[in-house]
Design an enzyme around this catalytic site. Structure first.
Site, PDB file in Angstrom:
ATOM      1  N   LYS B  48       0.845  -1.196   0.000  1.00  0.00           N
ATOM      2  CA  LYS B  48       0.000   0.000   0.000  1.00  0.00           C
ATOM      3  C   LYS B  48       0.878   1.242   0.000  1.00  0.00           C
ATOM      4  CE  LYS B  48      -3.180   2.826   0.115  1.00  0.00           C
ATOM      5  NZ  LYS B  48      -3.885   2.973  -1.176  1.00  0.00           N
ATOM      6  N   CYS B 132       0.922  11.538  -7.523  1.00  0.00           N
ATOM      7  CA  CYS B 132       0.461  12.426  -6.456  1.00  0.00           C
ATOM      8  C   CYS B 132       0.573  13.873  -6.890  1.00  0.00           C
ATOM      9  CB  CYS B 132       1.312  12.220  -5.218  1.00  0.00           C
ATOM     10  SG  CYS B 132       1.284  10.526  -4.735  1.00  0.00           S
TER      11      CYS B 132
HETATM   12  C1  LIG Z   1      -8.092   0.299  -4.198  1.00  0.00           C
HETATM   13  C2  LIG Z   1      -6.841   0.644  -4.953  1.00  0.00           C
HETATM   14  C3  LIG Z   1      -5.801   1.309  -4.316  1.00  0.00           C
HETATM   15  C4  LIG Z   1      -4.635   1.641  -4.970  1.00  0.00           C
HETATM   16  N1  LIG Z   1      -3.613   2.271  -4.308  1.00  0.00           N
HETATM   17  C5  LIG Z   1      -2.434   2.504  -4.951  1.00  0.00           C
HETATM   18  C6  LIG Z   1      -1.337   3.054  -4.243  1.00  0.00           C
HETATM   19  O1  LIG Z   1      -1.385   3.306  -3.047  1.00  0.00           O
HETATM   20  N2  LIG Z   1      -0.176   3.303  -4.931  1.00  0.00           N
HETATM   21  C7  LIG Z   1      -0.076   3.010  -6.279  1.00  0.00           C
HETATM   22  O2  LIG Z   1       0.987   3.235  -6.863  1.00  0.00           O
HETATM   23  N3  LIG Z   1      -1.097   2.457  -6.955  1.00  0.00           N
HETATM   24  C8  LIG Z   1      -2.277   2.202  -6.321  1.00  0.00           C
HETATM   25  N4  LIG Z   1      -3.313   1.623  -7.021  1.00  0.00           N
HETATM   26  C9  LIG Z   1      -3.149   1.315  -8.444  1.00  0.00           C
HETATM   27  C10 LIG Z   1      -2.774  -0.154  -8.653  1.00  0.00           C
HETATM   28  O3  LIG Z   1      -1.547  -0.445  -8.049  1.00  0.00           O
HETATM   29  C11 LIG Z   1      -2.705  -0.466 -10.160  1.00  0.00           C
HETATM   30  O4  LIG Z   1      -1.771   0.407 -10.758  1.00  0.00           O
HETATM   31  C12 LIG Z   1      -4.039  -0.278 -10.849  1.00  0.00           C
HETATM   32  O5  LIG Z   1      -5.081  -0.685 -10.004  1.00  0.00           O
HETATM   33  C13 LIG Z   1      -4.141  -1.048 -12.183  1.00  0.00           C
HETATM   34  O6  LIG Z   1      -4.054  -2.425 -12.009  1.00  0.00           O
HETATM   35  P1  LIG Z   1      -5.352  -3.395 -11.892  1.00  0.00           P
HETATM   36  O7  LIG Z   1      -6.251  -3.059 -13.033  1.00  0.00           O
HETATM   37  O8  LIG Z   1      -4.799  -4.780 -11.932  1.00  0.00           O
HETATM   38  O9  LIG Z   1      -5.994  -3.072 -10.595  1.00  0.00           O
HETATM   39  C14 LIG Z   1      -4.493   1.301  -6.339  1.00  0.00           C
HETATM   40  C15 LIG Z   1      -5.534   0.625  -6.997  1.00  0.00           C
HETATM   41  C16 LIG Z   1      -6.703   0.292  -6.324  1.00  0.00           C
HETATM   42  C17 LIG Z   1      -7.782  -0.442  -7.052  1.00  0.00           C
END
Ligand SMILES: Cc1cc2nc3c(=O)[nH]c(=O)nc-3n(C[C@H](O)[C@H](O)[C@H](O)COP(=O)(O)O)c2cc1C
Ligand SMILES: Cc1cc2nc3c(=O)[nH]c(=O)nc-3n(C[C@H](O)[C@H](O)[C@H](O)COP(=O)(O)OP(=O)(O)OC[C@H]3O[C@@H](n4cnc5c(N)ncnc54)[C@H](O)[C@@H]3O)c2cc1C
Ligand SMILES: Cc1cc2nc3c(=O)[nH]c(=O)nc-3n(C[C@H](O)[C@H](O)[C@H](O)COP(=O)(O)OP(=O)(O)OC[C@H]3O[C@@H](n4cnc5c(N)ncnc54)[C@H](O)[C@@H]3O)c2cc1C
Ligand SMILES: Cc1cc2nc3c(=O)[nH]c(=O)nc-3n(C[C@H](O)[C@H](O)[C@H](O)COP(=O)(O)O)c2cc1C
Ligand code: FES
Ligand code: FES
EC number: 1.3.-.-
Lengths: 265, 306, 306, 265
Positions: B48, B132
């Site tokens: 996270k 960010c």
């Molecule tokens: C609930 C949630 C929280 C996320 N928090 C972060 C984060 O803290 N830092 C980050 O770099 N990406 C964060 N992401 C992005 C994911 O790491 C990823 O880049 C994005 O969800 C695309 O991949 P996916 O389609 O497999 O979920 C978050 C995604 C979701 C769904």
């Protein structure tokens, strides 16, 4: 290691209008669940992409089944209401249950609408001497499972918004009256946020401990994604976001910061 | 012969036992999913997103379902990098899997300080979340301007004891220039895509579903955009690329590898099925078996254009 | 009272009987769908993108299915603007619906020439598709640079006898600046989003599914991104905005209207259900009835942020 | 005005391995279809988002039903193979049919794999005096509906790639042999691109007119979106992209520019 379960649907019953009861055969859930916990159901396909959290309404240990009662709201519950046979893919049991304790000799549950049903499981599991169920519904036709509540509690009072059944009152008024008569050792509540907030206020005013079952939109359902935030008190003047799926859904009413928890789902 | 499938991959000097890494923000610090799956089976976990100090995150609702995807606006709720180091990292280090610290800050100094704090920890790599808002540049995200990416990457690199992964935002016109900026400034790897900015409206309340109004789109819906961007990034830089966005099965992972990814990350799909990383790993193996590939090198970047 | 629902809307001086317009490239020149639905019921039709001369388009496959969406790479197959004017426009003008000519060119001169050719025709508006590569600027799309948008918009505006709609590309970092550039240069309206650049890979052939390798993503998958961009554009400019991207039912249309769109366009959804424009119109009416709105003004832009 | 049809599934039969025959009750299609046309089926949900084009395999006018035979390839056909009752949402009949004409007294159809089945409808509809069916399959178990072909044509020859049934040969070799014996008035073919190209070449070499049924990925299925392009000749040295859904799926073999039509689906 916990597992995603693929369980057999034993029965699907339409209770009224848009409310369904599904009975699922699951040794694991029947053995491991506690009142207040929920199942996270895959409703199907990419259309209802995320799982849907639904509280456990009752458990039949002997027959290794459990019931959920749900209201059709959108795509997910709609699809669920069409599954009368076959399997369901669930993660369960999840979340923190209601606190059941021998200290609580006299309990009152206060339920509103679809939120009444998980309280049935609580009533059936509690060994309290005096159990009271105060149940609020919209109208006569939405009053369902009354018999099961009557079997589970000594006192059942029903209020409807339009007075077509039971008393025409808010269920919170039933609670106020009840407390005037006799103060229970604990109040448990589940229902609309605005109702639970009122219940909590009444309980707190009367010095009665109160547990509330919160709702919030979920992602993972197990505490990893942090989306199901619920504003709670943390120490004296601080607060933080707890998570409904893991820290809840059951919280002590005094831990909730109601300003952001009312109806933001 | 078909038994000799080697899924390991070396990225920026770190060896991963397989290329399936959990995406930041979707796997917490591993605790919860460790009850559902043996974390030792994973290539790695990106934790996270961490900030210098604790962050409470955004008010709820923080999630909205959209067609084949979700919007989230968690707002980086986390206990802060120090608490992570003390309380969460030791848990993760019990497992034989790579741990990537995903960090986020409002200023370059914050990013650097976090990198420094993590320098003497057991994390295997740092992932710079540049999505960010840069408070100094008036809230513009670091990740949408190549100059800012270069500045932040080279600054953090100086404090970084571990390999540095720069996680790119897809909310840009030209992803190639962002990847090149990261590479030029010394990044050891880029990962992409982060979420795509979106909005869902509750037409009855006439308000956005998310309390934060906007959120990031992830899940299968974004896959074609992600594959395209991973292809573009992988062909713009020489450093390895970690691909993600909507991966939900082995075949999806193969798409990203073919497009040029050395490894993949899996986020949203975990929510629906905690066993999905295992499915992806076995799907990958089946694909390799079918085509008699023994090594990921036989797949990565092997896409031929028509 | 609830019967007095007025769906008409005036955009840049043209009145549309309802805000449901068929999106360019998905409705041809109306012939085919006229066999399935009464074109008189439609707010308008934006025709298949026209070029100065006939274009054969890209080789097949030109379509790939993706989660809740499609990628297409038709490559602007069309008979050329003159043939359209002579053969297809008369057909469309039989119907009581607005006809928008969507035009695309490789150079600003081409765009201007087309606007001039259309000047004495019966079309109701011109929609400038700026997602095309600008051959002079080395293939960079006109629509990804505010300066180019300004240049092309003001040039075309000089030749334009009808209201000018500029259709924005979503493949940009900052949609607001694109919308503002169009407005500053005299556009009467902006429409968005065009498709998002994506790629799908056939992992067995190890080649992109589309012969053209890349394609544009449309359909429900893009809706949250489209809603966000429409909101941003509508709050950046004073001219009306036409919103689109993934609309498949009345509720979807309401989302775009609340976000600030004066009207909507519907593309991909037609492929699955030719009656979808009627469903959208009746869904819209139902929504208005429920909340006792009599006019689209009661909805457009009425989103309140949380 | 044409309509999207919601029709009853009358029957679903698994013919072999991954090939299914679905019978659909549809007065409209039974009355209006012609051989070579196709239906565009909604297979379900957002998972199989687009409709799937499937050729009409036969029509039973008397009973107001039609058959489709399909092979499970991906998500869409997979879902279709699970629908044994209920309704299907179809657009049909679509496309340009085979040319059937009294001039053609002796006809040969050449089918390969899943492409053989639409030719059954053609054979059943043609009034030619002499009808020959040359059918190629992978292996013995994939040879299905043989009886219906035998009932529809005087001569049926079957080839399998592995020789486990009929001749071990390519179906194109059967055609060459057939033509040596007797030159038909027309050849109709449906199957893999590479096979049809060969069939076309053989027919053209022998001066026999030949119609081919092309495939291409589709969007709208009716000619509006222009995605289902097929490179065809246009005048002497020019070419253009025709559209399989509207200008086809049936084309004269001499109109096709085979360089880009072979197997790019
Ligand atoms: C609930 C949630 C929280 C996320 N928090 C972060 C984060 O803290 N830092 C980050 O770099 N990406 C964060 N992401 C992005 C994911 O790491 C990823 O880049 C994005 O969800 C695309 O991949 P996916 O389609 O497999 O979920 C978050 C995604 C979701 C769904
Ligand atoms: C712990 C918990 C227990 C619950 N128990 C029950 C129960 O026993 N019976 C019952 O009928 N309902 C219950 N709910 C509410 C139920 O989860 C929602 O009604 C359901 O998710 C709606 O899904 P949908 O697809 O029908 O609606 P949609 O509106 O289409 O859902 C869209 C998205 O929003 C989420 N969502 C919508 N409403 C809610 C809500 N009220 N709470 C949480 N997420 C929501 C959905 O999960 C989905 O991700 C419970 C919710 C929680 C959090
Ligand atoms: C005019 C026509 C008639 C056809 N008749 C038959 C028939 O009678 N029986 C039969 O089994 N198949 C037939 N096909 C092929 C059939 O359409 C595909 O096998 C089917 O669409 C695959 O869908 P899927 O979801 O199973 O596979 P997926 O691979 O998941 O499909 C993904 C996408 O690609 C498209 N696609 C994949 N393969 C093809 C293909 N070969 N042709 C066109 N689109 C494709 C799908 O429609 C879908 O949009 C026909 C195709 C055309 C164009
Ligand atoms: C097959 C296809 C062809 C398209 N052709 C054009 C075009 O010629 N000109 C244009 O401006 N947009 C074109 N578009 C984009 C659409 O007009 C629309 O912007 C996009 O599809 C998003 O809307 P939707 O999700 O409702 O389809 C095309 C889209 C599709 C799917
Ligand atoms: S739903 Fe993921 S933390 Fe609660
Ligand atoms: S599928 Fe749309 S033109 Fe053929």
């Amino acid at each position: 290691m916990k597992k995603v379960l693929t369980e057999q649907i034993a029965d699907l019953e339409k209770l009224c209008d848009d409310v369904y009861k599904m009975t699922v055969r699951s040794e694991y859930v029947a053995q491991n669940a506690a009142p207040g916990q929920f199942v996270n159901v895959k409703c199907g396909g990419i259309e209802a992409f995320l799982r849907r959290p639904i509280s456990i309404c009752d458990v039949d240990r002997a027959n290794s089944t459990f019931d959920i009662v749900f209201q059709v709201k959108g795509n997910g519950t709609e699809r669920l209401s069409c599954k009368c046979t076959g399997e369901v893919d669930i993660m369960a049991p999840l979340g923190k249950p209601f606190e059941i304790d021998d200290r609580y000799k006299s309990i009152v549950v206060v339920g509103g609408g679809i939120g009444t049903f998980p309280l049935l499981y609580l009533l059936n599991s509690s060994k309290a001497e005096e159990k009271t169920a105060l149940l609020g519904f919209r109208t006569k036709t939405s009053v369902v499972l009354e018999n099961r509540f009557r079997a589970a509690a000594q006192h059942v009072e029903i209020a409807t918004d339009d007075g077509t059944y039971g008393k025409q009152a808010f269920v919170t008024e039933l609670l106020e009256q009840r407390i005037l008569g006799q103060k229970p050792d604990i109040v448990y509540t589940c229902g609309p946020g605005i109702m639970m907030r009122k219940v909590a206020a009444i309980a707190e005013k009367n010095g009665i401990p109160c547990q509330v079952s919160m709702e919030q939109r979920m992602g993972c359902g197990i505490g990893a994604c942090l989306v199901c935030a619920c504003k709670t008190k943390k120490g004296e003047d601080d607060w933080g976001f707890a998570h409904v799926c893991k820290d809840g859904p059951v919280f002590w009413s005094t831990d909730i910061c109601w300003d952001q928890c009312e109806d933001s789902r | 012969m078909s038994n000799n499938i080697d899924l390991s991959v070396n990225i920026a000097g770190i060896s991963f036992k397989n290329p399936v890494i959990m995406a930041s923000g979707t796997y917490g610090f591993g605790h919860e999913y460790s009850e559902y799956i043996d974390l030792n089976t994973l290539g790695g976990i990106s934790v996270k997103g961490l900030t210098l100090k604790e962050r409470k995150g955004n008010p709820p609702p923080r999630i909205a379902e959209t067609p084949a995807g979700i919007l989230n606006s968690v707002g980086l709720q986390n206990p802060g990098v120090e608490v992570f180091k003390k309380h969460d990292l030791p848990f993760l280090k019990q497992f034989d899997t790579r741990v990537i610290a995903n960090i986020a800050g409002n200023t370059i100094e914050e990013y650097c300080e976090m990198a420094e704090i993590l320098g003497d920890s057991e994390i295997d790599a740092i992932e710079l979340n540049v999505s960010c808002p840069n408070v100094k540049a008036g809230g513009l995200a670091f990740g949408t301007d190549p100059l800012l990416i270069e500045e932040i990457t080279s600054a953090v690199k100086r404090y970084c004891k571990q390999p540095l992964i720069v996680k790119l935002s897809p909310n840009v016109g030209d992803i190639k220039s962002m990847a090149r900026a990261a590479e030029a400034a010394g990044a050891d790897c880029v990962s992409l895509i982060n979420t795509i900015l979106g909005m869902a409206i509750d037409i009855h309340r006439k308000k956005p579903v998310l309390a934060n109004n906007f959120g990031g789109l992830s899940g299968p819906a974004v896959k074609p955009v992600a594959v395209r961007m991973v292809y573009e990034a992988a062909h713009a830089v020489k450093i390895p690329v970690i691909g993600m966005g909507g991966i939900a099965c082995g075949d999806d992972a193969v798409e990203f590898l073919l497009a040029g990814a050395a490894a993949v990350m899996v986020g949203t799909a975990n929510f629906i099925n905690p066993a999905v990383p295992l499915d992806i790993i076995s799907g990958l193996k089946e694909y390799m078996k079918k085509y008699r590939y023994s090594n990921l090198k036989d797949i990565t970047g092997k896409l031929e254009l028509n």
